[in-house]
Design a protein around this motif. Sequence first.
Motif, mmCIF file in Angstrom:
data_model
loop_
_atom_site.group_PDB
_atom_site.id
_atom_site.type_symbol
_atom_site.label_atom_id
_atom_site.label_comp_id
_atom_site.label_asym_id
_atom_site.label_seq_id
_atom_site.Cartn_x
_atom_site.Cartn_y
_atom_site.Cartn_z
ATOM 1 N N THR A 177 31.215 42.915 34.042
ATOM 2 C CA THR A 177 31.678 42.629 35.204
ATOM 3 C C THR A 177 31.935 44.259 35.974
ATOM 4 O O THR A 177 31.964 44.463 36.771
ATOM 5 C CB THR A 177 33.011 42.345 34.606
ATOM 6 N N ARG A 235 40.703 41.684 30.089
ATOM 7 C CA ARG A 235 39.708 40.282 30.223
ATOM 8 C C ARG A 235 39.109 40.127 29.039
ATOM 9 O O ARG A 235 39.156 38.879 29.774
ATOM 10 C CB ARG A 235 38.774 41.166 31.266
ATOM 11 N N ARG A 240 38.039 36.253 30.269
ATOM 12 C CA ARG A 240 37.516 36.109 30.270
ATOM 13 C C ARG A 240 35.478 36.287 30.385
ATOM 14 O O ARG A 240 35.363 35.835 31.085
ATOM 15 C CB ARG A 240 37.540 37.671 31.611
ATOM 16 N N TYR A 241 35.641 36.781 28.868
ATOM 17 C CA TYR A 241 34.589 36.873 29.110
ATOM 18 C C TYR A 241 33.491 35.949 27.731
ATOM 19 O O TYR A 241 32.916 35.925 27.373
ATOM 20 C CB TYR A 241 34.558 37.902 28.429
#
Length: 252
Positions: A177, A235, A240-241
């Motif tokens: 990102t 994150r 998020r990952y």
Amino acid sequence: MKSKFKLSIIIPAFQEAIRIEKTLEELAAYMHKHEYADTEVVVVTADSPDGTASLARSKAKLFEHFRVVDAGPKAGKGRDVRTGMMEAHGAHRLFMDADLATPLHHLETIRQLAEEGVDVAIAVRDLNSSHRGLRRLISGAGNLLVRVLLLPGIRDSQCGFKMFSAKAADELFRRQTILGWGFDMEILAIARKLGYKIVTFPVPDWDDKPHGTFEDEVRTAALSTLGELLIISWRRLTGRYNRKTFSYEAYK
């Protein structure tokens, strides 16, 4: 899909007109001398007004497999490296900086690690001796923060000489990102999140080139990278990952 080459060498090159021709000449000479026939070279240029792309294309005849990829409007080194990783066709994919701060003989280590089937390998500098002046202070403090907050055990996450297997490149860079300087930290954090072993190897002869890839933006890049470190940490903590979100076909 079966890889076309054993190795892809990816060179992100935004506004590198001052050095890209010499870099490609040195790389071609090294590859010919050390038999890198089954290797492609991919130069990734954003919209560089200094003519980097045309200068790079002028050296195509030096290589057996060579491409210049236009990544589009300037977005950051992270975007350009990701573009190269997604465009490459090698079973293993190395990105290296256009200033050749990491001497080319370290390609032998990359070739050996690739033959051993290593998924993620990164060069590690001696930051106490490799940097000078303000950059030494900033790099030392920054790497300490990275080790404490994100990547314990890795004393240098920012050296521009990193290799990934095709499988690892696909899984890691599709989750990326961060498009700026902090992308290295994010990719390595994702690698650990997904269970990849990160192999490190020393580059004691790394040379802090005058007007190198990072030097001219050292202050602004340092501040940006600090903010990105905090974003990556958040994150990672929030999962998020865990999901694959990036579609390269949509991105193209």
